[in-house]
Design a protein around this motif. Structure first.
Motif: not given
Length: 269
Positions: A134-159
């Motif tokens: 995110v900091a180096l501009g490879h992945v937008p933070l909003a895109r990352l958040k959208d990609s971990v929205g599943g019910r089984r993604d709790g650990a990923l959401q915390r990160i």
């Protein structure tokens, strides 16, 4: 296209099909190989002389670098090097004990690599990589958040929730992680008038500068460092200098120093 130039562009190693698609002719490949300008470690794979890397090892077994190994290839921040080569394959053959195999469909984009590391690595190691993406501009933070929205993604959401897009280094990320895990309030890259930015500001009391360097590169940098230190002292801002060894190998000692420093600034001390 010159085979050496093409290999250099591909990180020093590539399969023949990739080189041919890039415009390198079979004749030029044979000629460069005969002259010793390039090497062919296995059939269909070419590399520059003296080239040894995880990329070469993966290419020789018809695999792509994945997860933390791919992140290192992108220049993302890794807290510690992996003990195994993380690779992705699109065939069913087993790889040898050097490899940790990931199954992946489609190209390994920076976003896919981030998702892999969050599912594979310990929380702090994964955070260092995805925060740098995110900091180096490879992945937008909003895109990352959208990609971990599943019910089984709790650990990923915390990160993802721990990501600070203003972070400037892997050491800053690791220090902030330990501080927040211990219950401290932290701010990153806080501007101090006349001084510039502090890497971290803890509980509105203590500044922390993370420093992975062993020495100052020149006299001017040394003088600037001392100027900043003196200004912070005159403004009543105590600062701890946190080295790589302290933060990564002795986080409990690092936190103990922070507690002591903050306690000494509380009223009544």
């Amino acid at each position: 296209m010159d085979p050496c130039d093409a290999l250099e562009a591909f990180g020093g190693v590539a399969r023949s099909t990739k080189l041919l698609r890039a415009g390198v002719t079979a004749h030029r490949l044979r000629r460069a190989l005969a002259r010793g300008e390039i090497l062919r470690p296995v059939r269909g794979v070419y590399c520059l002389p003296g080239h040894t890397s995880d990329l070469l090892a993966a290419t020789c077994v018809h695999a792509e670098l994945a997860c933390v190994s791919a992140a290192r290839g992108l220049g993302l921040w890794t807290l510690r090097p992996p003990s195994l080569i993380h690779a992705s394959v699109n065939h069913g053959r087993a790889l040898d004990a050097r490899f940790r195999v990931h199954r992946s469909e489609g190209p390994l984009t920076p976003l896919r690599i981030c998702l892999q590391v969050m599912r594979c690595l310990p929380e702090l190691d994964a955070l260092c990589i995805v925060e740098s993406a995110v900091a180096l501009g490879h992945v937008p933070l909003a895109r990352l958040k959208d990609s971990v929205g599943g019910r089984r993604d709790g650990a990923l959401q915390r990160i993802v929730e721990l990501i600070d897009p203003h972070s400037q280094s892997v050491l800053e990320t690791a220090a902030r992680y330990h501080l927040r895990s211990a219950g401290f309030s932290t701010q990153s890259q806080v501007y101090i008038r006349g001084v510039g930015r502090l890497d971290l500001y803890v509980d509105g009391i203590l500044g922390i500068e993370v420093d992975g360097r062993q020495h100052h590169s020149d006299h001017r940098e040394f003088e600037e460092d001392r100027r900043r230190w003196n200004l912070l002292t005159t403004q009543g801002v105590p600062v701890l200098r946190a080295t790589h060894a302290l933060v990564t190998r002795e986080p409990d000692q690092f936190l103990a120093l922070v507690r002591t420093a903050i306690a000494s600034r509380r009223p009544g001390h």
